[in-house]
Design a protein around this motif. Structure first.
Motif, PDB file in Angstrom:
ATOM      1  N   MET A 163      -3.450   6.538  -2.230  1.00 13.85           N
ATOM      2  CA  MET A 163      -3.130   7.086  -0.667  1.00 13.85           C
ATOM      3  C   MET A 163      -2.702   8.354  -0.657  1.00 13.85           C
ATOM      4  SD  MET A 163      -0.817   3.936   0.083  1.00 13.85           S
ATOM      5  CE  MET A 163       0.205   4.396   1.108  1.00 13.85           C
ATOM      6  N   GLU A 164      -2.380   8.949  -1.695  1.00 15.00           N
ATOM      7  CA  GLU A 164      -2.023  10.531  -1.880  1.00 15.00           C
ATOM      8  C   GLU A 164      -3.284  11.316  -1.876  1.00 15.00           C
ATOM      9  OE1 GLU A 164       1.032  11.823  -4.616  1.00 15.00           O
ATOM     10  OE2 GLU A 164       0.052  13.867  -4.724  1.00 15.00           O
ATOM     11  N   ALA A 165      -4.258  11.009  -2.469  1.00 16.82           N
ATOM     12  CA  ALA A 165      -5.634  11.433  -2.470  1.00 16.82           C
ATOM     13  C   ALA A 165      -6.108  11.614  -1.233  1.00 16.82           C
ATOM     14  CB  ALA A 165      -6.530  10.867  -3.627  1.00 16.82           C
ATOM     15  N   LYS A 166      -5.715  10.606  -0.586  1.00 22.52           N
ATOM     16  CA  LYS A 166      -6.708  10.210   0.942  1.00 22.52           C
ATOM     17  C   LYS A 166      -5.734  11.136   1.853  1.00 22.52           C
ATOM     18  CE  LYS A 166      -9.687   8.467   2.036  1.00 22.52           C
ATOM     19  NZ  LYS A 166     -11.264   9.074   2.031  1.00 22.52           N
ATOM     20  N   GLY A 167      -4.558  11.436   1.635  1.00 21.95           N
ATOM     21  CA  GLY A 167      -3.841  11.869   2.633  1.00 21.95           C
ATOM     22  C   GLY A 167      -3.112  10.976   3.643  1.00 21.95           C
ATOM     23  N   TRP A 168      -3.122   9.664   3.126  1.00 16.23           N
ATOM     24  CA  TRP A 168      -2.524   8.612   3.805  1.00 16.23           C
ATOM     25  C   TRP A 168      -1.039   8.264   3.378  1.00 16.23           C
ATOM     26  CZ3 TRP A 168      -6.939   4.746   2.060  1.00 16.23           C
ATOM     27  CH2 TRP A 168      -8.005   4.840   3.124  1.00 16.23           C
ATOM     28  N   THR A 169      -0.240   7.815   4.481  1.00 16.81           N
ATOM     29  CA  THR A 169       1.183   7.108   4.422  1.00 16.81           C
ATOM     30  C   THR A 169       1.097   5.809   4.760  1.00 16.81           C
ATOM     31  OG1 THR A 169       1.858   7.594   6.573  1.00 16.81           O
ATOM     32  CG2 THR A 169       2.158   9.436   5.080  1.00 16.81           C
ATOM     33  N   GLU A 170       2.079   4.852   4.534  1.00 15.08           N
ATOM     34  CA  GLU A 170       1.920   3.470   4.797  1.00 15.08           C
ATOM     35  C   GLU A 170       1.523   3.719   6.263  1.00 15.08           C
ATOM     36  OE1 GLU A 170       5.524   1.416   3.701  1.00 15.08           O
ATOM     37  OE2 GLU A 170       5.394   2.486   1.789  1.00 15.08           O
ATOM     38  N   ASP A 171       1.944   4.499   7.132  1.00 15.77           N
ATOM     39  CA  ASP A 171       1.527   4.409   8.553  1.00 15.77           C
ATOM     40  C   ASP A 171      -0.027   4.581   8.757  1.00 15.77           C
ATOM     41  OD1 ASP A 171       4.309   4.209   9.277  1.00 15.77           O
ATOM     42  OD2 ASP A 171       4.650   6.317   9.548  1.00 15.77           O
ATOM     43  N   SER A 172      -0.834   4.947   7.907  1.00 19.43           N
ATOM     44  CA  SER A 172      -2.105   5.078   8.095  1.00 19.43           C
ATOM     45  C   SER A 172      -2.582   3.710   8.066  1.00 19.43           C
ATOM     46  CB  SER A 172      -2.728   5.783   6.734  1.00 19.43           C
ATOM     47  OG  SER A 172      -2.175   6.991   6.714  1.00 19.43           O
ATOM     48  N   PHE A 173      -1.937   2.522   7.909  1.00 19.42           N
ATOM     49  CA  PHE A 173      -2.508   1.166   7.962  1.00 19.42           C
ATOM     50  C   PHE A 173      -1.561   0.491   9.292  1.00 19.42           C
ATOM     51  CE2 PHE A 173      -2.074   2.371   3.193  1.00 19.42           C
ATOM     52  CZ  PHE A 173      -3.581   2.101   2.988  1.00 19.42           C
ATOM     53  N   SER A 174      -2.443  -0.345   9.825  1.00 20.81           N
ATOM     54  CA  SER A 174      -1.422  -1.062  10.941  1.00 20.81           C
ATOM     55  C   SER A 174      -0.523  -1.912  10.340  1.00 20.81           C
ATOM     56  CB  SER A 174      -2.508  -2.010  11.888  1.00 20.81           C
ATOM     57  OG  SER A 174      -3.037  -2.897  11.252  1.00 20.81           O
ATOM     58  N   LEU A 175      -0.813  -2.234   8.965  1.00 24.37           N
ATOM     59  CA  LEU A 175       0.529  -3.141   8.287  1.00 24.37           C
ATOM     60  C   LEU A 175       0.119  -2.772   6.857  1.00 24.37           C
ATOM     61  CD1 LEU A 175       2.665  -5.255   8.131  1.00 24.37           C
ATOM     62  CD2 LEU A 175       0.715  -6.834   7.621  1.00 24.37           C
ATOM     63  N   ALA A 176       1.239  -2.332   6.341  1.00 21.62           N
ATOM     64  CA  ALA A 176       1.222  -2.140   4.898  1.00 21.62           C
ATOM     65  C   ALA A 176       2.207  -2.926   4.192  1.00 21.62           C
ATOM     66  CB  ALA A 176       1.817  -0.767   4.543  1.00 21.62           C
TER      67      ALA A 176
END
Ligand code: GLU
Length: 326
Positions: A163-176
């Protein structure tokens, strides 16, 4: 009569008292208990732990009683060893490195007493998605319902790196979601999630359960972000999930991964660790048959690569006797 009864009671009391004083020391000399941290019951760690215990419990003279309960996974196992609740555990090689060096989730808290025992099977990061989810690549996970793993699991640790490598956080998913390993397959089948992430050896019960109950596919992880992770960290490497292991997944899938490793602490008695590795490697053919993921293991490689913490003295003593290390 009364007097006699009294003295009998006093006598019994004296014996019991003596036994109570004597038993802790005697128990220590005679019977030693070890607890090995594993993972979810549908994973491979559970089988590793149970297999090791089966061999250790068969030892005639060592008198070690070994048990290997299900746990939250790698990070939970390191923490359990640190706190003294576990004597040994199975942990991902990235988690071993991070814990020993105080990086990642262990930032600033190096666990200097962590000791390696051996490396076991390979564990690719395995993303399994429902066929009807439209997910075909890593990038497609964005905006979807993804099980990123329970805190304490190795997959959660590795997913955070992705997720860090992609620049994602949990909010990047509709549900984590943070379901335990043993709950993911049914959540996928029940359409409560679109994809699940599992760092695990193959074949394993969880992916088997999911692929037989719902049309689902293994997602390749081989883009730029993944290459970047593999280039940056010494403990990640590209790897593959063989085709034909799971229903509807006939082709080999490229991904990246780690190795499962067996660890303990410097405080664990040298003789116990010596006897544990002796039980495994003296009966290696039997051990390898306990799970198909162990089929290609070779002792010399298991004790010399993929380990970042120093070898435990008891393990090193056995490996030296075998001529596997200097
Ligand atoms: N790699 C997973 C973890 O560290 C466990 C896999 C398994 O149980 O086989 O949590």
């Amino acid at each position: 009569m009364k007097r006699h009864a009294f003295s009998a009671a006093a006598f019994t009391g004296a014996i019991l008292g003596a036994a109570m004083f004597a038993s802790p020391a005697m128990a220590q000399d005679e019977e030693k208990f070890i607890t090995i941290g594993t993972g979810g019951q549908t994973g491979v760690y559970y089988v590793v732990g149970q297999s090791v215990c089966r061999l250790v419990n068969r030892l005639d003279d060592a008198n070690i009683k070994c048990n290997a309960p299900s746990t939250g996974g790698s990070v939970a196992n390191v923490n359990g060893i640190k706190s003294g609740q576990l004597d040994m555990g199975v942990v991902q090689s990235d988690v071993q490195y991070q814990a020993y060096n105080g990086t990642g989730n262990f930032e600033g808290e190096p666990f200097e007493d962590l000791r390696a025992v051996f490396r076991a099977h390979g564990e690719p990061l395995t993303i399994l998605a429902r066929a009807d989810s439209g997910i075909e690549t890593l990038d497609d996970l964005e905006g979807k319902r993804v099980n990123i793993g329970n805190p304490g699991s190795g997959q959660r640790n590795t997913m955070e790196v992705v997720m860090e490598a992609k620049g994602w956080t949990e909010d990047s998913f509709s549900l984590a979601s943070q379901l335990d390993a043993a709950e993911m397959a049914s959540a996928l089948a029940d359409n409560n999630i679109d994809a699940m992430a599992y760092v695990v050896g193959h074949p394993n019960g969880s992916i088997q359960e999911a692929t037989t109950t719902v049309d689902s596919r293994l997602i390749p992880l081989n883009g730029e972000a993944i290459q970047g992770i593999v280039d940056e960290y010494p403990y990640y490497s590209m790897s593959t999930i063989p085709g034909g292991l799971y229903k509807g997944n006939d082709e080999e899938v490229e991904t990246f991964g780690v190795a499962a490793t067996f660890v303990t602490t410097a405080e664990t008695d040298e003789e116990i660790v010596y006897q544990t590795v002796k039980a495994i490697f003296d009966n290696f053919d039997r051990f390898k048959k306990l799970h198909p993921a162990f089929a290609n293991l070779k002792p010399e490689e298991m004790v010399s690569s993929g380990l970042s913490a120093p070898l435990h003295d008891g393990a090193a003593r056995y490996y030296r006797e075998q001529g596997w290390i200097e």
